[in-house]
Every structure is written in C-alpha cells, then in structure tokens.
Design an enzyme around this catalytic site. Structure first.
Site, PDB file in Angstrom:
ATOM      1  N   PRO A  69       0.822  -1.223   0.000  1.00  0.00           N
ATOM      2  CA  PRO A  69       0.000   0.000   0.000  1.00  0.00           C
ATOM      3  C   PRO A  69       0.849   1.264   0.000  1.00  0.00           C
ATOM      4  CG  PRO A  69      -0.905  -1.596   1.534  1.00  0.00           C
ATOM      5  CD  PRO A  69       0.412  -2.160   1.064  1.00  0.00           C
ATOM      6  N   CYS A  70       0.453   2.201  -0.875  1.00  0.00           N
ATOM      7  CA  CYS A  70       1.244   3.425  -1.026  1.00  0.00           C
ATOM      8  C   CYS A  70       0.591   4.632  -0.364  1.00  0.00           C
ATOM      9  CB  CYS A  70       1.464   3.731  -2.515  1.00  0.00           C
ATOM     10  SG  CYS A  70      -0.046   4.228  -3.388  1.00  0.00           S
ATOM     11  N   GLN A  71      -0.623   4.475   0.173  1.00  0.00           N
ATOM     12  CA  GLN A  71      -1.357   5.661   0.642  1.00  0.00           C
ATOM     13  C   GLN A  71      -0.594   6.441   1.702  1.00  0.00           C
ATOM     14  OE1 GLN A  71      -2.603   2.653   0.196  1.00  0.00           O
ATOM     15  NE2 GLN A  71      -4.724   2.688  -0.481  1.00  0.00           N
ATOM     16  N   VAL A  73       2.689   6.741   1.883  1.00  0.00           N
ATOM     17  CA  VAL A  73       3.977   7.262   1.434  1.00  0.00           C
ATOM     18  C   VAL A  73       3.861   8.121   0.188  1.00  0.00           C
ATOM     19  CG1 VAL A  73       5.284   5.358   2.423  1.00  0.00           C
ATOM     20  CG2 VAL A  73       4.530   5.199   0.065  1.00  0.00           C
TER      21      VAL A  73
END
Length: 368
Positions: A69-71, A73
């Site tokens: 998950p990138c939310q 960063v």
C-alpha cells in the site's frame, strides 16, 4: 520460479510474470480484488489478510512480490511513512522472508518513496533487506517507456539472496525519455479534479491513473484533443493504459474497478523485469558513485547487503524504448461533463499555476 504475491490487487505482477513463472499464492484484503483474482487465477491459493499468511503457506516460494500500500507514502496520501497503518504492512513481507528465505523479494511503490518522510521508508527497505543478508537494487521506471500512454513513474526494489539484483534492474542503462513538451496539435492529458495546486499536464498521454477521490468516486484524468473535445477514458481503456486486456477487472463492481486499475502495477514493466530475471547480465559499475545522504535518495541505487550502498546513474526508460502515445492508439472515451470542466477552468484561472498558451482558451471554447 514459484511466485508468492502479497497485496495482489488486480494481479499486475501475476499477469506480468505470465506463463514463464508459476504463481502459487495471491493475497488481498479487498473483496473487489479477490473477485478479480479468483476469476483470473482460479487455481491459485488465495489468503485474504496478509497478517494470516504463514511461512508454511509459502515455503516453496522462490520470489515474494508485493505492490504494498502506497497511501501512507505517496504525495497524494498523508505521507505518514511506516507510521501509517497501511504502508507498515510491508513489514509482513520481511516477516515471511525471514522465515522462508526466498531467492528474491520484488517490491513496487510510488517513486516519492525516495523522499517522503525524509526518505525513512526507503531506508527501512534497504536496512530490512541487509539485515536478512540480501543484496538489493532499486530503480525508478516510467510506464510510458513500455508502450503505455500513461506517464507513471514507479519505484521497483529487488533484493536477492544468492545473486546480484543489479544484473536484473541495472544492466540496461536505458534511454532518455523525451521531454514533456506540450503541443496542442496533439492530445494533452490533465487532472480535471485539480487545477488550483496541480494539473498533471502530459503531452500525448495521461498523467498517472489514481484510485479516485477520497470518498471512492472514480476520477480518471481528462484529455483535450486537437479537435477541441475533452474526454475521459472508459474503464476498458484505463485497463489497457496499465497493460491489461480490456475487461480484466470485470469481475468487480463497476465503481470499484477504477480503484483496482489505479492501484495496479503496470504489466509491461513487470514483464520486462521478469525477462531480465530469466537472463541477468553484468551491470556497469562505472555508472555508480557513493550514495548521498538523505532526505532525497537517488533515482536508482545498489547495495551489496554488507553496508556498501551506491547511487547508480541509469535512465527511467529501458534501451528498448517504446513511447506510449494516445494519438497512436485506438481507445474508447466518454465526454467530460460541462460541470466538471467548468470547475477545472475556474480553479485554473484562480490559481498561480502556469498553463501553456491556448490551453485554457481551448477548454473555454469547448464550454461555449
């Protein structure tokens, strides 16, 4: 190789590795993703929660892959780094790697992982790989260089136990991408949901597909065409912009398909990495230099797993450069509503952002 995929989403890693390698387990907590994974990989084991994946489930794995998950960063997200509950889930990749010792770990995320939160997220990845005795390499690659008409810069991190990951990610020094020079005689992509603090203007392509708004409303980028029309891609075209066949995410509900496509790993980039894993080649150490200090890590780097870390000067495109262009493809579109376009133009006129001459005027002419 036997692949275990964590945070599998729409299955971009699995589609990219294709028939060359064998996926033995997929994982995703989202029901929409699991619906797609069950349809596309019906014979592959599926575990819902990454926290429930145990070493015994993946003991035979050669490669752990994860588009974690990138939310927490991304620039769009809250930039909480590993303090955020979603991105901290990447720790489960190293939990499983510690227990099963796969030959490779392959991760994908937004390219801003190099500098958000002072670069501490990337520092964690380097340190976690080294702690397990893995050498590592990472590289920023732009999906547009792989034939997709989408400017999508993404971070790929490969850690290897018994081989040099630089021979996969760094041996092709690459080609320079053409400048993003806007020309109104060609399509121009932009974020119609923005305009005040950003716009994402992109020549003959779209800016990166995103998951949608914070309340789940699909919001694909728009395109101004030379004939003055302003359109947005259909979900089937968005799938193609990520390298999937049309209808790939059709098992999910229509509204949730956009999030799956926006979060996906670009299939042709994974295919390129897969091919290079099949045929590694020496990389030019003359392209390396001492790793700079944080807070901004370089676009590409390499570490030997024993403390030596080097920046590496390679391009964001492979030498087999294949620029994706909207004008060269046959894609399906729908009109952007007058209300949405008017809102963008009003925000753009009120902002201090620079727009190329004639761009906003063309949008206003479309409204008239």
């Amino acid at each position: 190789m036997r692949i275990v995929s964590l945070f599998s989403g729409a299955g971009g890693f699995e589609a990219g590795f294709g028939d060359t390698h064998r996926t033995i387990l997929v994982n995703d907590v989202a029901m929409s993703a699991r619906d797609v994974l069950r349809q596309r990989f019906p014979d592959v084991a599926l575990i819902e929660d990454v926290r429930n994946v145990q070493p015994d489930d993946i003991n035979s794995a050669d490669v752990l892959v994860a588009g974690f998950p990138c939310q927490d960063v991304s620039i769009v997200g809250g930039q909480r780094g590993l303090a955020g509950t979603r991105s901290a889930l990447v720790e489960h990749v190293f939990r499983l790697a510690r227990a099963t010792r796969p030959s490779h770990i392959l991760l994908e995320n937004v390219q801003s992982i190099r500098f958000v939160h002072g670069g501490r997220v990337l520092l964690y990845l380097m340190h976690a790989a080294e702690k397990l005795g893995y050498s590592w390499a990472y590289r920023t690659l732009d999906s547009r260089a792989f034939g997709l008409p989408q400017r999508r810069r993404r971070f790929y991190f490969l850690a290897s136990r018994d081989s040099d990951p630089g021979e996969v990610l760094l041996s092709d020094a690459g080609s320079t991408l053409p400048a993003n020079s806007l020309d109104l005689s060609l399509p121009v992509g932009f974020y119609w949901t923005e305009g005040r603090s950003g716009h994402g203007l992109t020549a003959d392509a779209i800016p990166p597909l995103k998951t949608g708004s914070s309340i789940g409303i699909p919001s694909p980028p728009a395109v101004l065409f030379p004939d003055g029309s302003v359109k947005i891609p259909t979900i089937e075209t968005a799938e193609r912009f990520q390298g999937f066949p049309e209808g790939w995410t059709g098992a999910a509900s229509p509204r949730l398909r956009w999030g799956l496509v926006g979060n996906a790993v670009s299939v042709p980039v994974v295919r390129w990495i897969s091919d290079r894993m099949n045929s590694p080649a020496p990389w030019d150490h003359k392209l390396s230099s001492p790793m700079p200090d944080r807070p901004i890590w370089p676009l590409a780097a390499w570490g030997n797993g024993r403390g030596l870390r080097l920046a590496v000067s390679v391009q964001e495109a492979p030498s087999s450069l294949d620029i994706g262009r909207i004008s060269h493809g046959n894609y399906s579109w729908t009109d952007l509503s007058d209300r949405a376009l008017s809102g963008f133009v009003n925000r753009a006129r009120e902002s201090r952002l620079l727009y190329p001459g004639g761009f906003l005027e063309h949008l206003e002419a479309r409204l008239r």
